[in-house]
Design a protein around this motif. Sequence first.
Motif, PDB file in Angstrom:
ATOM      1  N   THR A 175       0.841  -1.184   0.000  1.00 24.90           N
ATOM      2  CA  THR A 175       0.000   0.000   0.000  1.00 24.90           C
ATOM      3  C   THR A 175       0.884   1.244   0.000  1.00 24.90           C
ATOM      4  N   GLN A 176       0.594   2.164  -0.923  1.00 29.54           N
ATOM      5  CA  GLN A 176       1.389   3.383  -1.054  1.00 29.54           C
ATOM      6  C   GLN A 176       1.152   4.357   0.091  1.00 29.54           C
ATOM      7  N   LYS A 177      -0.066   4.348   0.617  1.00 27.61           N
ATOM      8  CA  LYS A 177      -0.431   5.250   1.706  1.00 27.61           C
ATOM      9  C   LYS A 177      -0.978   4.416   2.854  1.00 27.61           C
ATOM     10  N   SER A 178      -0.973   4.988   4.036  1.00 28.29           N
ATOM     11  CA  SER A 178      -1.559   4.311   5.189  1.00 28.29           C
ATOM     12  C   SER A 178      -3.047   4.098   4.949  1.00 28.29           C
ATOM     13  N   ILE A 179      -3.546   2.957   5.403  1.00 28.98           N
ATOM     14  CA  ILE A 179      -4.974   2.669   5.317  1.00 28.98           C
ATOM     15  C   ILE A 179      -5.510   2.430   6.727  1.00 28.98           C
ATOM     16  N   VAL A 180      -6.790   2.704   6.892  1.00 26.77           N
ATOM     17  CA  VAL A 180      -7.479   2.412   8.144  1.00 26.77           C
ATOM     18  C   VAL A 180      -8.468   1.299   7.823  1.00 26.77           C
ATOM     19  N   ILE A 181      -8.265   0.153   8.458  1.00 33.20           N
ATOM     20  CA  ILE A 181      -9.057  -1.032   8.169  1.00 33.20           C
ATOM     21  C   ILE A 181      -9.458  -1.669   9.498  1.00 33.20           C
ATOM     22  N   GLY A 182     -10.742  -1.905   9.657  1.00 32.45           N
ATOM     23  CA  GLY A 182     -11.214  -2.486  10.904  1.00 32.45           C
ATOM     24  C   GLY A 182     -10.838  -1.662  12.125  1.00 32.45           C
ATOM     25  N   GLY A 183     -10.754  -0.335  11.955  1.00 33.18           N
ATOM     26  CA  GLY A 183     -10.409   0.544  13.060  1.00 33.18           C
ATOM     27  C   GLY A 183      -8.922   0.617  13.381  1.00 33.18           C
ATOM     28  N   LYS A 184      -8.095  -0.087  12.610  1.00 32.42           N
ATOM     29  CA  LYS A 184      -6.641  -0.092  12.837  1.00 32.42           C
ATOM     30  C   LYS A 184      -5.945   0.600  11.675  1.00 32.42           C
TER      31      LYS A 184
END
Length: 183
Positions: free
Chosen positions: A86-95
């Motif tokens: 992933t090129q950028k940070s992701i927010v998945i499942g609250g994390k």
Amino acid sequence: MKKIISTLALVTLAVVSALPVMAQEKRVSPHETFNARISGNRVTITYGRPFTVKPGTTETRKIWGGLVPYGEPWRLGADEATLLLTQKSIVIGGKTIPAGAYTLYMIPQENGASQLAFSTQLGGWGIPVDTNHDVARVDLDKTTLDKPVDEFTMAISKGDSGGGVLKMMWENTQFSVPFTVQK
């Protein structure tokens, strides 16, 4: 241009770190690399796609609770470990998952929430799953598919309210989790 160079460096690092392992083992399943651009972020996944029918036979395997045991870490595919970039940070499942490269694996449950795990341990063959380098684990939504899927399939689609949805489908089950791109 800087983003392209950093992405290429990240992909090169991930592939080079996996080469020693890939040279030692023989693949038995087809592999796929796909990517999606969600909210300006490129997400790439490389994984093995095992079939419901056991290789070299006509034997149909029971997947969930059979080939893939409940309550145990599963490499999420076949052969070498599944790789997420992933090129950028992701927010998945609250994390929050920082930009970078990760091994994905899953802990399926017959009852209760199955989980998707993000690990910094790259280049593994997938068995056994290394749980010591987890960055996060997130709960997955589980639904029944209308039509069975004979080959393990992963996909990323755009979400209804922005962001994306990561999906994993096999046999008669789909697991999914929405994510957003961190600004």
